[in-house]
Enzyme design. Sequence first.
Site, PDB file in Angstrom:
ATOM      1  N   HIS A   7      79.415   2.641 -22.326  1.00  0.00           N
ATOM      2  CA  HIS A   7      78.504   2.182 -23.369  1.00  0.00           C
ATOM      3  C   HIS A   7      78.106   0.715 -23.181  1.00  0.00           C
ATOM      4  O   HIS A   7      78.227  -0.079 -24.107  1.00  0.00           O
ATOM      5  CB  HIS A   7      79.150   2.342 -24.751  1.00  0.00           C
ATOM      6  CG  HIS A   7      79.423   3.740 -25.158  1.00  0.00           C
ATOM      7  ND1 HIS A   7      80.268   4.059 -26.223  1.00  0.00           N
ATOM      8  CD2 HIS A   7      78.990   4.925 -24.670  1.00  0.00           C
ATOM      9  CE1 HIS A   7      80.324   5.364 -26.358  1.00  0.00           C
ATOM     10  NE2 HIS A   7      79.564   5.919 -25.433  1.00  0.00           N
ATOM     11  N   PRO A   8      77.614   0.299 -22.016  1.00  0.00           N
ATOM     12  CA  PRO A   8      77.247  -1.114 -21.856  1.00  0.00           C
ATOM     13  C   PRO A   8      76.043  -1.486 -22.718  1.00  0.00           C
ATOM     14  O   PRO A   8      75.058  -0.753 -22.772  1.00  0.00           O
ATOM     15  CB  PRO A   8      76.931  -1.230 -20.366  1.00  0.00           C
ATOM     16  CG  PRO A   8      76.534   0.147 -19.948  1.00  0.00           C
ATOM     17  CD  PRO A   8      77.377   1.066 -20.783  1.00  0.00           C
TER      18      PRO A   8
END
Length: 555
Positions: A491-492
Amino acid sequence: MQDQANRFDYVVIGAGTAGCLLANRLSRDPATRVLLIEAGKKDTSPWIHIPVGYLYCIGNPRTDWMFNTEQEPGLNGRSLRYPRGKTLGGCSSINGMIYMRGQARDYDGWAEATGDPEWRWDNVLPAFKAHEDHYRLDGGENPASRGNLRFSDLHGHGGEWRVEKQRLRWDVLDSFAEAAVEAGVPRTDDFNTGDNEGVGYFDVNQRSGWRWNASKAFLRPAKGRPNLTVWTEAQVEALELEQDGTAGLRCTGARLNRAGGAVSVRARREVVLCAGAIGTPQILQLSGLGPAEVLQANGITPKRDIPGIGRNLQDHLQIRTVYKVEGTRTLNQLAATLTGRAMFGLEYALRRTGPMSMSPSQLGAFTRSDDSRTHPNLQYHVQPLSLDAFGEPLHTFPAITASVCNLNPSSRGTVEIRSSRPGDAPKIAPNYLSTEDDRLVAAQSLRQVRRIMGQPAMAKYNPVEWKPGPQYQTDEELARLAGDIASTIFHPTGTTKMGREDDPMAVVDSRLRMRGVKGLRIADAGVMPAITSGNTNSPTLMIAEKAASFILQDA
């Protein structure tokens, strides 16, 4: 003279989650020419569409950029695989399919960070609903939701983004949910009301047992529009930037490599970067936009020193605890034989159900790491299986995995180019567990998993902690062990964050326009000032929906 065939009103870079929606919205006007550029191939691989196929898409250069993090001090020197989608649909073609918006407070925080009420929960909710097609509203049903609200007050129907109930359940997961209730976590049947506290099965982005990615949702309906052009296997190498008189820089297009040849495209109105929280800062830095010291170190002359590009990287780090169980079958045993795997295939072929229809995680829970927290700051992904690490074989003993992550990490990382060559992967340094609070939450998380597994509802399975192991008890031991066993949930966010004009690290304004560069907008997870409290794919769609409205209004 520039070839007229390569002139468009809008050039959208990245045909992932956000780019597919933007291409659909911007090309609705037949007088507007739109180009959508994707570095990867078309989403024709069958493994993209079979839900369990994520196992064959992640770590596959056909569908994954194959990134890795730098060696992380907080992970005791380990480097993690860092999947990013490289195909039409982007990460929505290889992700966990979980439909999750986050918490209302996330968006109220964005409004505060940007000084713009457009990002408050009440004002982003219509953007979520605009493309939603929720199964619980099929047939005109409108069940009650929270408080005085009807389900349709919070959810949409008839949009492109299909949301369905999972097509399987597991006794051991039902028992884990009951144990969580015994430990004080309330039940919920909807994680997407703005308050996701509770335990229940995740809703997923599937249609009739098939993965529903952004390409199917938003490009298929636009297929045949003569004003929409989609290029695949076309990698953008840099943006075209020109001096706009005394006003500063203007983005006029992009240079790319297509079919082995150099191509330039021009945008009459805007270029919209949708290459994601890793790809977008990489393209910007290769174009001479970013922290001057990073650019100069890689032989690139800075066109504008923008210190926030590639900074503020945030991600969800999950700690994968494994418990051996007895008296029940888990996927470890069911998948151990050729006959078992054949039965999975047959069930999926006949009914689109069973393990091949599984998302990576089925049961979820949101709760607090301790009573001092004002909101749920932990998310559980619970699975009826176990393995040493993603991509490794399943264990031979019956077991379940209870992964838990800190939803609001205070650690911040960076994304930086490592050379001036577009084909070189960037340096990704999330700096996991680099703050005292993140290490404390990690230790508290592991203790909370133990508390849930010790409830009466799980007693019939005689659970035994296999990883990290009950011998580790102190905060220091547990934080160190978290560094040994934790992995990213992919989930950057935050690397081109939006913010107020007086925020020196803000890259875009609240309408997602690039500061100091006209004609350039960013619409992907990188613009999040702070990561959402949950999976980030659907919030990225909401960002794209808002971006489309901003672009059309400004036009």
